[in-house]
Design an enzyme around this catalytic site. Structure first.
Site, short mmCIF file in Angstrom:
data_model
loop_
_atom_site.label_atom_id
_atom_site.label_comp_id
_atom_site.label_asym_id
_atom_site.label_seq_id
_atom_site.Cartn_x
_atom_site.Cartn_y
_atom_site.Cartn_z
N LYS A 137 0.84 -1.21 0.00
CA LYS A 137 0.00 0.00 0.00
C LYS A 137 0.88 1.26 0.00
O LYS A 137 0.69 2.16 -0.81
CB LYS A 137 -0.92 0.03 1.24
CG LYS A 137 -1.86 -1.14 1.36
CD LYS A 137 -2.78 -1.01 2.55
CE LYS A 137 -2.11 -1.08 3.91
NZ LYS A 137 -1.42 -2.32 4.22
N ARG A 183 -9.97 0.16 8.09
CA ARG A 183 -9.50 -1.22 8.30
C ARG A 183 -10.59 -2.09 8.89
O ARG A 183 -10.31 -3.20 9.34
CB ARG A 183 -8.33 -1.20 9.29
CG ARG A 183 -7.03 -0.82 8.67
CD ARG A 183 -6.04 -0.61 9.80
NE ARG A 183 -4.88 -1.41 9.62
CZ ARG A 183 -3.75 -0.95 9.11
NH1 ARG A 183 -3.64 0.29 8.73
NH2 ARG A 183 -2.71 -1.73 9.00
N ARG A 201 11.88 -5.55 4.80
CA ARG A 201 11.55 -4.12 4.65
C ARG A 201 12.44 -3.22 5.53
O ARG A 201 12.81 -3.56 6.64
CB ARG A 201 10.10 -3.87 5.04
CG ARG A 201 9.78 -2.38 5.05
CD ARG A 201 8.33 -2.09 5.06
NE ARG A 201 7.65 -2.57 6.25
CZ ARG A 201 6.36 -2.44 6.44
NH1 ARG A 201 5.61 -1.87 5.53
NH2 ARG A 201 5.79 -2.90 7.53
N ARG A 231 11.23 -1.46 11.05
CA ARG A 231 10.13 -1.13 11.96
C ARG A 231 10.03 -2.15 13.09
O ARG A 231 10.22 -3.34 12.87
CB ARG A 231 8.80 -1.15 11.16
CG ARG A 231 8.40 0.20 10.66
CD ARG A 231 7.25 0.17 9.70
NE ARG A 231 6.06 -0.54 10.16
CZ ARG A 231 4.91 -0.55 9.49
NH1 ARG A 231 4.80 0.11 8.35
NH2 ARG A 231 3.87 -1.22 9.93
N ARG A 238 -0.73 -9.24 12.82
CA ARG A 238 -1.29 -8.23 11.91
C ARG A 238 -2.04 -8.89 10.75
O ARG A 238 -3.08 -8.41 10.31
CB ARG A 238 -0.16 -7.32 11.37
CG ARG A 238 0.30 -6.31 12.42
CD ARG A 238 1.70 -5.80 12.16
NE ARG A 238 1.87 -5.13 10.89
CZ ARG A 238 3.04 -4.99 10.26
NH1 ARG A 238 4.15 -5.49 10.80
NH2 ARG A 238 3.10 -4.37 9.13
P1 AP5 Z 1 4.84 -1.54 1.91
O1 AP5 Z 1 4.54 -0.66 0.75
O2 AP5 Z 1 5.58 -0.94 3.06
O3 AP5 Z 1 3.51 -2.29 2.40
P2 AP5 Z 1 2.26 -1.76 3.20
O4 AP5 Z 1 1.06 -2.44 2.62
O5 AP5 Z 1 2.24 -0.26 3.22
O6 AP5 Z 1 2.59 -2.38 4.61
P3 AP5 Z 1 2.44 -1.85 6.09
O7 AP5 Z 1 3.17 -2.87 6.95
O8 AP5 Z 1 2.87 -0.43 6.22
O9 AP5 Z 1 0.94 -2.01 6.34
P4 AP5 Z 1 0.29 -2.16 7.70
O10 AP5 Z 1 -1.11 -2.01 7.26
O11 AP5 Z 1 0.58 -3.35 8.50
O12 AP5 Z 1 0.98 -1.03 8.57
P5 AP5 Z 1 0.56 0.43 8.94
O13 AP5 Z 1 1.77 1.26 9.00
O14 AP5 Z 1 -0.58 0.89 8.09
O15 AP5 Z 1 5.62 -2.80 1.33
C1 AP5 Z 1 6.13 -3.81 2.18
C2 AP5 Z 1 7.51 -4.28 1.67
O16 AP5 Z 1 7.35 -4.93 0.41
C3 AP5 Z 1 8.50 -3.13 1.42
O17 AP5 Z 1 9.77 -3.57 1.78
C4 AP5 Z 1 8.41 -2.88 -0.09
O18 AP5 Z 1 9.63 -2.37 -0.63
C5 AP5 Z 1 8.12 -4.28 -0.62
N1 AP5 Z 1 7.27 -4.27 -1.81
C6 AP5 Z 1 6.19 -3.46 -2.02
N2 AP5 Z 1 5.63 -3.75 -3.20
C7 AP5 Z 1 6.35 -4.78 -3.72
C8 AP5 Z 1 6.25 -5.54 -4.91
N3 AP5 Z 1 5.31 -5.31 -5.82
N4 AP5 Z 1 7.15 -6.54 -5.11
C9 AP5 Z 1 8.11 -6.80 -4.20
N5 AP5 Z 1 8.28 -6.10 -3.04
C10 AP5 Z 1 7.39 -5.12 -2.82
O19 AP5 Z 1 -0.03 0.22 10.40
C11 AP5 Z 1 0.81 -0.13 11.51
C12 AP5 Z 1 -0.06 -0.23 12.76
O20 AP5 Z 1 -0.70 1.04 13.04
C13 AP5 Z 1 -1.21 -1.23 12.68
O21 AP5 Z 1 -0.79 -2.55 12.97
C14 AP5 Z 1 -2.16 -0.65 13.75
O22 AP5 Z 1 -1.74 -0.99 15.05
C15 AP5 Z 1 -2.01 0.85 13.57
N6 AP5 Z 1 -3.00 1.39 12.62
C16 AP5 Z 1 -2.75 1.92 11.39
N7 AP5 Z 1 -3.89 2.29 10.78
C17 AP5 Z 1 -4.90 1.98 11.65
C18 AP5 Z 1 -6.32 2.08 11.58
N8 AP5 Z 1 -6.95 2.56 10.48
N9 AP5 Z 1 -7.04 1.68 12.65
C19 AP5 Z 1 -6.45 1.19 13.75
N10 AP5 Z 1 -5.10 1.03 13.87
C20 AP5 Z 1 -4.34 1.41 12.82
#
Ligand code: AP5
Length: 222
Positions: A16, A91, A130, A163, A174
């Site tokens: 994402k 989410r 990552r 991270r 997660r």
């Molecule tokens: P990346 O682009 O970083 O993936 P992502 O989908 O953004 O992953 P996140 O881990 O950031 O999502 P998340 O939803 O768990 O975390 P968030 O920060 O939102 O890509 C991942 C890796 O793959 C990278 O190394 C990249 O280079 C590689 N890659 C990407 N595309 C690729 C491809 N096509 N091919 C190969 N490699 C590739 O949330 C963290 C925490 O915050 C949650 O657990 C929760 O506690 C809290 N939180 C956040 N939002 C909410 C909400 N709405 N409600 C409640 N709690 C929330």
């Protein structure tokens, strides 16, 4: 042409953030990532950061009232008035209702939901490799999406770090939360006819072309 009010939906590590950065460049609207907003708050030790820390460390969702208040504030900022890319919100079905309510107050609505489909096995591989920029939070990968200079962000020169929640136990938790609580949205949004599904099997390189194509197909650019 309609303002792009986009949701990027997908499991943790589905890409994402990687796609949102590129889409934001293509469309000229901000990426609004609730995870990034929480990490900024954690770094600054704000009240939101203190509340969120335990939930993030355990891989659980932060309570809706905290997340929604933070998002409401961000959506009020000037750069979000011509469209936005939501990364990590909603989410859950309840968060989708909250979002509809927040946008209705501004006379706006979501006009596109992009679901990135990736297998769990691939996700574990991606998250284990990552690194993110400690300053601007841009994501990289040790093998598939390397920075030009080792350990340094291409975009802002910040230091790349791993991270805290990218450890095997928290990744598993997660993913469980995604399947139980977030995936129902993939069944909810098609009913409104605005969901596009993309498979994220390619490497993260060369996404600019794909994202420009998708933006054209969705009618956000010519
Ligand atoms: P990346 O682009 O970083 O993936 P992502 O989908 O953004 O992953 P996140 O881990 O950031 O999502 P998340 O939803 O768990 O975390 P968030 O920060 O939102 O890509 C991942 C890796 O793959 C990278 O190394 C990249 O280079 C590689 N890659 C990407 N595309 C690729 C491809 N096509 N091919 C190969 N490699 C590739 O949330 C963290 C925490 O915050 C949650 O657990 C929760 O506690 C809290 N939180 C956040 N939002 C909410 C909400 N709405 N409600 C409640 N709690 C929330």
């Amino acid at each position: 042409m309609e303002k792009p009010n986009i949701i990027l939906l997908g499991a943790p590590g589905s890409g994402k953030g990687t796609r949102a950065v590129v889409l934001s460049e293509v469309l000229g609207v901000p990426q609004i990532a609730t995870g990034d907003l929480f990490r900024k708050n954690l770094k600054l030790m704000t009240e939101i950061g203190k509340v969120a820390k335990g939930y993030i460390d355990r891989g659980e969702l932060v309570p809706d009232e905290v997340t929604a208040a933070m998002l409401r504030q961000r959506l009020e900022e000037p750069d979000a008035q011509n469209g936005f890319i939501l990364d990590g919100f909603p989410r859950s079905v309840n968060q989708a209702k909250i979002l509809d309510g927040l946008l209705a107050q501004k006379g706006a609505k979501i006009n596109s939901v992009i679901y990135i489909k990736v297998d769990d096995e691939e996700i574990v591989k991606r998250l284990s490799g990552r690194m993110i920029c400690s300053k601007c939070q841009a994501p990289y990968h040790k093998i598939d999406n390397k920075p030009k200079r080792e350990g340094v962000c291409d975009k802002c020169g910040g230091e790349l770090v791993v991270r805290d929640d990218d450890n095997p136990d928290t990744i598993r938790k997660r993913l469980k939360v995604f399947h139980e609580t977030t995936f129902p949205l993939v069944e909810l949004y098609p009913k409104s006819g605005i969901l596009s599904e993309i498979k994220s099997e390619k490497s993260a390189n060369g996404l600019k072309f794909d994202m420009a194509e998708l933006s054209r197909r969705l009618g956000f650019i010519k």
